[in-house]
Design a protein around this motif. Structure first.
Motif, mmCIF file in Angstrom:
data_model
loop_
_atom_site.group_PDB
_atom_site.id
_atom_site.type_symbol
_atom_site.label_atom_id
_atom_site.label_comp_id
_atom_site.label_asym_id
_atom_site.label_seq_id
_atom_site.Cartn_x
_atom_site.Cartn_y
_atom_site.Cartn_z
ATOM 1 N N GLY A 270 14.418 5.222 -4.205
ATOM 2 C CA GLY A 270 13.679 5.935 -5.240
ATOM 3 C C GLY A 270 12.238 5.464 -5.343
ATOM 4 N N LEU A 271 12.011 4.160 -5.203
ATOM 5 C CA LEU A 271 10.651 3.617 -5.251
ATOM 6 C C LEU A 271 9.806 4.135 -4.096
ATOM 7 C CD1 LEU A 271 11.495 -0.057 -6.275
ATOM 8 C CD2 LEU A 271 10.123 1.558 -7.612
ATOM 9 N N PHE A 272 10.396 4.161 -2.909
ATOM 10 C CA PHE A 272 9.661 4.685 -1.756
ATOM 11 C C PHE A 272 9.314 6.158 -1.966
ATOM 12 C CE2 PHE A 272 9.883 1.819 2.132
ATOM 13 C CZ PHE A 272 9.974 0.659 1.373
ATOM 14 N N GLY A 273 10.226 6.899 -2.604
ATOM 15 C CA GLY A 273 9.947 8.304 -2.892
ATOM 16 C C GLY A 273 8.790 8.470 -3.854
ATOM 17 N N LEU A 274 8.731 7.608 -4.878
ATOM 18 C CA LEU A 274 7.617 7.671 -5.821
ATOM 19 C C LEU A 274 6.295 7.354 -5.135
ATOM 20 C CD1 LEU A 274 9.145 5.913 -8.973
ATOM 21 C CD2 LEU A 274 8.666 8.348 -8.677
ATOM 22 N N VAL A 275 6.294 6.358 -4.257
ATOM 23 C CA VAL A 275 5.066 6.011 -3.525
ATOM 24 C C VAL A 275 4.621 7.183 -2.658
ATOM 25 C CG1 VAL A 275 4.066 4.503 -1.765
ATOM 26 C CG2 VAL A 275 5.538 3.534 -3.540
ATOM 27 N N ARG A 276 5.587 7.829 -2.012
ATOM 28 C CA ARG A 276 5.235 8.964 -1.157
ATOM 29 C C ARG A 276 4.609 10.089 -1.966
ATOM 30 N NH1 ARG A 276 9.017 12.307 3.207
ATOM 31 N NH2 ARG A 276 7.408 13.844 3.712
ATOM 32 N N VAL A 277 5.160 10.375 -3.150
ATOM 33 C CA VAL A 277 4.586 11.426 -3.999
ATOM 34 C C VAL A 277 3.144 11.094 -4.362
ATOM 35 C CG1 VAL A 277 4.716 12.503 -6.274
ATOM 36 C CG2 VAL A 277 6.797 12.205 -4.920
ATOM 37 N N GLN A 278 2.900 9.838 -4.732
ATOM 38 C CA GLN A 278 1.537 9.433 -5.099
ATOM 39 C C GLN A 278 0.586 9.544 -3.908
ATOM 40 O OE1 GLN A 278 0.484 8.556 -8.309
ATOM 41 N NE2 GLN A 278 2.499 9.389 -8.750
ATOM 42 N N ALA A 279 1.058 9.145 -2.744
ATOM 43 C CA ALA A 279 0.217 9.238 -1.537
ATOM 44 C C ALA A 279 -0.061 10.691 -1.169
ATOM 45 C CB ALA A 279 0.893 8.506 -0.374
ATOM 46 N N ASP A 280 0.966 11.545 -1.247
ATOM 47 C CA ASP A 280 0.793 12.958 -0.908
ATOM 48 C C ASP A 280 -0.157 13.659 -1.873
ATOM 49 O OD1 ASP A 280 2.506 12.622 1.192
ATOM 50 O OD2 ASP A 280 4.239 13.557 0.229
ATOM 51 N N GLU A 281 -0.196 13.207 -3.123
ATOM 52 C CA GLU A 281 -1.104 13.812 -4.100
ATOM 53 C C GLU A 281 -2.520 13.279 -3.979
ATOM 54 O OE1 GLU A 281 0.593 13.167 -7.938
ATOM 55 O OE2 GLU A 281 2.186 14.680 -7.670
ATOM 56 N N GLY A 282 -2.711 12.341 -3.034
ATOM 57 C CA GLY A 282 -4.056 11.811 -2.805
ATOM 58 C C GLY A 282 -4.489 10.760 -3.808
ATOM 59 N N ASN A 283 -3.555 10.179 -4.551
ATOM 60 C CA ASN A 283 -3.919 9.167 -5.544
ATOM 61 C C ASN A 283 -4.208 7.829 -4.875
ATOM 62 O OD1 ASN A 283 -3.573 10.952 -7.693
ATOM 63 N ND2 ASN A 283 -1.389 10.501 -7.857
ATOM 64 N N ASP A 284 -5.070 7.053 -5.494
ATOM 65 C CA ASP A 284 -5.463 5.746 -4.985
ATOM 66 C C ASP A 284 -4.326 4.753 -5.243
ATOM 67 O OD1 ASP A 284 -6.548 3.254 -4.461
ATOM 68 O OD2 ASP A 284 -8.502 3.725 -5.330
ATOM 69 N N LEU A 285 -3.702 4.271 -4.162
ATOM 70 C CA LEU A 285 -2.554 3.381 -4.320
ATOM 71 C C LEU A 285 -2.956 2.021 -4.880
ATOM 72 C CD1 LEU A 285 -0.434 4.171 -1.135
ATOM 73 C CD2 LEU A 285 -0.226 5.114 -3.441
#
Length: 410
Positions: A270-285
């Motif tokens: 689930g955590l990896f999925g959340l990171v992927r969503v943030q990356a796909d939306e172009g947010n600054d990690l």
């Protein structure tokens, strides 16, 4: 067009935001004629050090200052509107000298602009005021040249030294100054000032957008006003929450709660999925990681102190939600380890070729301590085993199915 932080720079003591402890002391000093010959203003950038120095200069040189002090009414000085005050605000007053030590660091600059002129009488007022910004940037030779003047200045001279790093100033200089420490301005005060400016400028605004700007300013009013101006231009006179999140990389509190909850229940996938969503939306990690550290800190505070709302900036409902998140973790020690791991990740991401990988590894360490060989991780695994034994999980050898069931989700 004049920038907002210049247009709304405080002109009098009454208009200063968030530094009332300093305002009160300086107003009394001016009213009672108990001035120091040298002041040291310390604090983070954008908290009003140079602005306060100019207001102090105005209170000494304002046209009505002498009469007001004589009648005991100098608490209202400066008025900010007389020719003397306006000249100081514009940087053109002949008795107020501003030296930027960041660009003029040498001993020759100090001799030329201060030492050679300090003994001359004021041109228009009763005092000469020297404001030295970023004074910690002066060389040792320049400090030594200034020291003699600070020891025995003429009675008509007042020095105001401003710095973000007082540790770099010589002890001999510090001991001759009256020190004032400027605090980071609270989010509540910043939001109030932003709201006032929006109303004055006719900006349509979302309250949550102002709160986002205040959080990212980290106590600096100047940074908050610069961001507000940028948002107003981007939104064509409107300040919207979506624009603020896009511009500042702000992550919604619900997303941060999701991250915290999945860390608590050890849901690595689930955590990896959340990171992927943030990356796909172009947010600054990296910004996401900073926000996550701040959120987990709040959860940690809730785990230690419970629902004591005075320790939080949020509403009672938001505080109650933090308390519920804290209960998902086995204890405050696990939250403390999460803060350490995430903070280390934020530092490592600055120079990493793949910040996403750094964040994913950090989240894996938090969700699956068996993959982490640090002492903290081993202590967490022992705590889990003790908790399992306490509820009756067999302590003897178990087969693969029993081990999987005891370990819980990863």
């Amino acid at each position: 067009m004049e920038s907002l932080y210049r247009k709304y720079r405080p002109l009098t003591f009454e208009s200063v935001v968030g530094q009332q402890h300093i305002v009160s002391t300086l107003k009394h000093a001016v009213a009672e004629g108990r001035l120091s010959h040298a002041y040291l203003f310390c604090g983070p950038r954008g908290t009003g050090k140079t602005t306060m120095a100019r207001i102090l200069a105005k209170s000494l040189l304002c046209e009505g200052s002498e009469a007001a002090r004589a009648t005991g009414a100098s608490g209202c000085m400066p008025d900010g509107t007389c020719p003397e005050c306006e000249a100081i605000a514009a940087g053109t007053h002949p008795d107020v000298y501003e030296l930027d030590a960041a660009s003029r660091t040498g001993v020759d600059n100090v001799r030329e602009e201060i030492i050679n002129s300090v003994s001359f009488a004021p041109v228009r007022g009763a005092y000469k005021v020297y404001i030295i910004d970023e004074v910690h940037m002066l060389t040792t030779a320049a400090f030594n040249a200034l020291l003699k003047t600070l020891e025995e200045p003429p009675s008509h001279v007042v020095f105001v030294l401003c710095t973000t790093d007082p540790q770099k100033i010589l002890e001999t200089i510090l001991s001759r100054c009256q020190r004032f420490d400027f605090h980071r301005i609270s989010n509540e005060d910043i939001v109030g000032r932003l709201r006032f400016i929006c109303e004055q400028e006719g900006f349509a605004f979302d309250e949550e957008a102002l709160e986002i700007v205040a959080r990212h300013a980290r106590g600096g009013m100047r940074d908050a006003l610069s961001t507000l101006e940028q948002l107003s231009v981007f939104g064509d006179g409107s300040v919207h929450v979506d624009d603020a999140r896009s511009l500042l990389g702000e992550v919604a509190s619900t997303v941060l709660s999701e991250f915290a909850c999945k860390i608590a229940v050890r849901d690595t996938v689930g955590l990896f999925g959340l990171v992927r969503v943030q990356a796909d939306e172009g947010n600054d990690l990296m910004e996401l990681t900073h926000d996550l550290v701040a959120h987990v800190r709040d959860v940690y505070t809730a785990a230690i102190a419970g629902p004591k709302t005075e320790l939080f900036d949020g509403t009672p409902e938001e505080v109650a939600a933090l308390v519920e998140e804290a209960r998902l973790f086995e204890g405050a020690d696990r939250l403390a380890r999460a803060l350490t791991v995430l903070d280390d990740a934020a530092l490592e991401m600055r120079n990493a070729s793949d910040p996403r990988l750094v964040l994913e590894i950090a989240l894996t360490r938090l969700a699956r301590p068996e993959t982490d060989l640090t002492l903290e991780a081993l202590a967490e695994r022992l705590a889990r085993l003790e908790a399992q034994l306490a509820v009756g999980v067999p302590s003897g050898p178990m087969d693969a199915a029993q081990l999987a069931a005891a370990a819980g989700p990863h």
